[in-house]
Design a protein around this motif. Sequence first.
Motif, PDB file in Angstrom:
ATOM      1  N   GLY A   1       0.811  -1.209   0.000  1.00 33.51           N
ATOM      2  CA  GLY A   1       0.000   0.000   0.000  1.00 33.51           C
ATOM      3  C   GLY A   1       0.848   1.264   0.000  1.00 33.51           C
ATOM      4  N   HIS A   2       2.111   1.129   0.378  1.00 28.34           N
ATOM      5  CA  HIS A   2       2.981   2.305   0.425  1.00 28.34           C
ATOM      6  C   HIS A   2       3.979   2.337  -0.723  1.00 28.34           C
ATOM      7  N   MET A   3       3.646   1.611  -1.781  1.00 30.71           N
ATOM      8  CA  MET A   3       4.366   1.754  -3.032  1.00 30.71           C
ATOM      9  C   MET A   3       3.928   3.092  -3.646  1.00 30.71           C
TER      10      MET A   3
ATOM     11  N   HIS B   1      -1.188  13.281   0.154  1.00 30.39           N
ATOM     12  CA  HIS B   1      -0.438  12.824   1.321  1.00 30.39           C
ATOM     13  C   HIS B   1      -1.002  11.507   1.838  1.00 30.39           C
ATOM     14  N   CYS B   2      -0.097  10.654   2.311  1.00 31.78           N
ATOM     15  CA  CYS B   2      -0.478   9.344   2.833  1.00 31.78           C
ATOM     16  C   CYS B   2      -0.241   9.339   4.346  1.00 31.78           C
ATOM     17  N   ASN B   3      -0.950   8.455   5.053  1.00 27.77           N
ATOM     18  CA  ASN B   3      -0.760   8.288   6.507  1.00 27.77           C
ATOM     19  C   ASN B   3       0.685   8.035   6.901  1.00 27.77           C
ATOM     20  N   CYS B   4       1.459   7.436   5.997  1.00 28.61           N
ATOM     21  CA  CYS B   4       2.834   7.047   6.334  1.00 28.61           C
ATOM     22  C   CYS B   4       3.780   8.238   6.259  1.00 28.61           C
ATOM     23  N   GLY B   5       3.310   9.370   5.748  1.00 30.85           N
ATOM     24  CA  GLY B   5       4.170  10.547   5.650  1.00 30.85           C
ATOM     25  C   GLY B   5       4.629  10.843   4.230  1.00 30.85           C
TER      26      GLY B   5
ATOM     27  N   GLY C   1       1.430  10.181  -2.543  1.00 30.10           N
ATOM     28  CA  GLY C   1       1.098   9.409  -3.733  1.00 30.10           C
ATOM     29  C   GLY C   1       1.266   7.907  -3.608  1.00 30.10           C
ATOM     30  N   CYS C   2       1.234   7.383  -2.362  1.00 26.57           N
ATOM     31  CA  CYS C   2       1.257   5.927  -2.181  1.00 26.57           C
ATOM     32  C   CYS C   2      -0.025   5.339  -2.781  1.00 26.57           C
ATOM     33  N   LEU C   3       0.038   4.052  -3.144  1.00 21.73           N
ATOM     34  CA  LEU C   3      -1.152   3.348  -3.635  1.00 21.73           C
ATOM     35  C   LEU C   3      -2.317   3.561  -2.667  1.00 21.73           C
TER      36      LEU C   3
HETATM   37 ZN   LIG Z   1       2.073   5.584   2.362  1.00 19.59          ZN
END
Ligand SMILES: [Zn+2]
Length: 317
Positions: A160-162, A170-174, A177-179
């Motif tokens: 999911g963080h590809m 923005h993604c939760n991981c910081g 544009g992550c999947l």
């Molecule tokens: Zn992510």
Amino acid sequence: LAVIGIDLGGTKTAGLVLDRGDIVERYRLSTDATSQDSVMGGLLEVYSRLRESAVSKGMEIEAVGLGIAGFVDFERGVVTEAPNHPLRDAHVKDILEKRCGLPVFVDNDANVAALAEARLGAGKGARFLVHLTLGTGIGGGIIIDGQVYRGALGAAAELGHMVICENGPHCNCGARGCLEAMVSGVAIYQRVEELAAVGRVSPMVEEFLADPAAFSAEAVGRHADAGEVVAEEILREAGRHLGTGIASLVNIFNPDAVTLSGGLLGSFSHMEDAMRRSFAETAIDISRRHVRILTGTLGDDGGMLGAAILALESLKG
Ligand SMILES: [Zn+2]
């Protein structure tokens, strides 16, 4: 050989007894994510109920497998971090083995879901398989030559963080544009939120504005089913990004199968054409022609079944 498989998620803790390939008992409860003790207490309750009813029917439980949402050090059976519940540096294997007196095996929930699809599900028989769980977030599991691939610290397969769009949302991981930031339930919700913010008018946006807290990606699917163009557009876009992500995975791993599961599959009919088109445009020919992209057949049982299979296979060595 009978084993217990338990899937510990942020909202529910669900388990089953697998006896010679058949599901013979089930038990589930809501995860009480107040503290580490409350999460472990729920886990032990599911285990105890399943073991009691199995024993009362003359079965003997040989081992316990757990699939847990979070980063898991498989060798030590330690949950190092988890996004949706308070397990941190939790020695789950040690704690449960002491309480149960049985061998306990602990892995990431998407890893065991991948294992289940490769052994019993849509990808049955695949030696090389990539699995994506499309829900609120996106989880991933990779089977290489029949075995779960975990990486150096058990943190591998965070598919999911590809990143598929460097300047994306923005993604939760910081990262951006992550999947997960483009395709997940949360991502789809955010697209609707953006439309509402710019004053787009449609029945879907009205439903969102009436009660944003009650709105979900599932509602987008419902509006798309009713032929609402903006809802169809959102899901088509998500499908296109998903196809791009799958193409990258197929280019890297050359799998026999890619399997998909999770709540977003309820809207898959609106995503599939766009997904297959962008996949075909992006994937390398030799891998593209070989791979099958399949919807998983195990549904919500995938995590529990995978945990049970993990226990069985780890027991046999
Ligand atoms: Zn992510």
